[in-house]
Design a protein around this motif. Structure first.
Motif, mmCIF file in Angstrom:
data_model
loop_
_atom_site.group_PDB
_atom_site.id
_atom_site.type_symbol
_atom_site.label_atom_id
_atom_site.label_comp_id
_atom_site.label_asym_id
_atom_site.label_seq_id
_atom_site.Cartn_x
_atom_site.Cartn_y
_atom_site.Cartn_z
ATOM 1 N N GLU A 6 0.826 -1.204 0.000
ATOM 2 C CA GLU A 6 0.000 0.000 0.000
ATOM 3 C C GLU A 6 0.864 1.259 0.000
ATOM 4 N N GLY A 9 -1.082 6.760 2.302
ATOM 5 C CA GLY A 9 -1.618 7.192 3.581
ATOM 6 C C GLY A 9 -0.970 8.485 4.050
ATOM 7 N N TRP A 36 -10.410 -3.427 0.414
ATOM 8 C CA TRP A 36 -9.759 -2.658 1.473
ATOM 9 C C TRP A 36 -10.476 -2.920 2.793
ATOM 10 N N ARG A 38 -9.950 -1.782 7.181
ATOM 11 C CA ARG A 38 -9.263 -0.832 8.050
ATOM 12 C C ARG A 38 -9.401 -1.268 9.500
ATOM 13 N N ARG A 45 -10.355 -5.229 12.869
ATOM 14 C CA ARG A 45 -10.257 -4.925 11.445
ATOM 15 C C ARG A 45 -11.634 -5.084 10.815
ATOM 16 N N ILE A 48 -14.281 -2.546 4.327
ATOM 17 C CA ILE A 48 -14.854 -1.287 3.870
ATOM 18 C C ILE A 48 -15.189 -1.287 2.382
ATOM 19 N N ASP A 90 -12.562 8.206 10.424
ATOM 20 C CA ASP A 90 -11.895 7.412 9.383
ATOM 21 C C ASP A 90 -10.436 7.125 9.740
ATOM 22 N N TYR A 94 -5.125 1.284 7.132
ATOM 23 C CA TYR A 94 -5.871 0.747 5.997
ATOM 24 C C TYR A 94 -5.063 -0.371 5.345
ATOM 25 N N TYR A 95 -5.731 -1.499 5.113
ATOM 26 C CA TYR A 95 -5.083 -2.688 4.568
ATOM 27 C C TYR A 95 -5.659 -3.036 3.204
ATOM 28 N N CYS A 96 -4.784 -3.269 2.272
ATOM 29 C CA CYS A 96 -5.177 -3.818 0.974
ATOM 30 C C CYS A 96 -5.392 -5.316 1.131
ATOM 31 N N GLY A 115 -0.294 -2.515 5.487
ATOM 32 C CA GLY A 115 -1.119 -1.450 6.045
ATOM 33 C C GLY A 115 -0.477 -0.086 5.887
#
Length: 122
Positions: A6, A9, A36, A38, A45, A48, A90, A94-96, A115
């Protein structure tokens, strides 16, 4: 072995926008759903967004629907997340996710990125 990386960010003020990108390597994920997730401070986790291999199907969680847009470029093996109208809620890592499937009560993923931190200040 599939690897997801990723980028994008950072720190943004409330109401601002960020675009996250994820580059896949080590395997062809073009036929599979990607997405994705988060994880906020002290939270589990959560899913989203996801996108099908052909980009014909997209799905969003309620908190981000209408503000976030997921897209992918199979030629470049990338998936992106455009995030608009960001709020402090928010703030999260954030994880792919690669090869996203629906299992049990929720979404799961076979592959994960490391992340990237997104922080939204008020």
């Amino acid at each position: 072995q599939v690897q997801l990386a990723e980028s994008g960010g950072g720190l943004v003020q409330a109401g601002g926008s960020l675009r996250l990108s994820c580059a896949a390597s080590g395997g062809d994920l073009s036929r599979y759903d990607m997405g994705w997730f988060r994880q906020g401070p002290g939270q589990e986790r959560e899913f989203i967004a996801r996108i099908s291999g052909s980009s014909s199907e997209k799905e969003y969680s309620v908190p981000v629907k209408g503000r976030f847009t997921i897209s992918r470029d199979n030629a470049k093996s990338t998936v992106s997340l455009q995030m608009n109208s960001l709020t402090p809620e928010d703030t999260a890592v954030y994880y792919c996710a690669g090869v996203v499937i629906h299992a049990g009560a929720g979404w799961r993923s076979l592959y994960w990125g490391q992340g990237t931190q997104v922080t939204v200040s008020s």
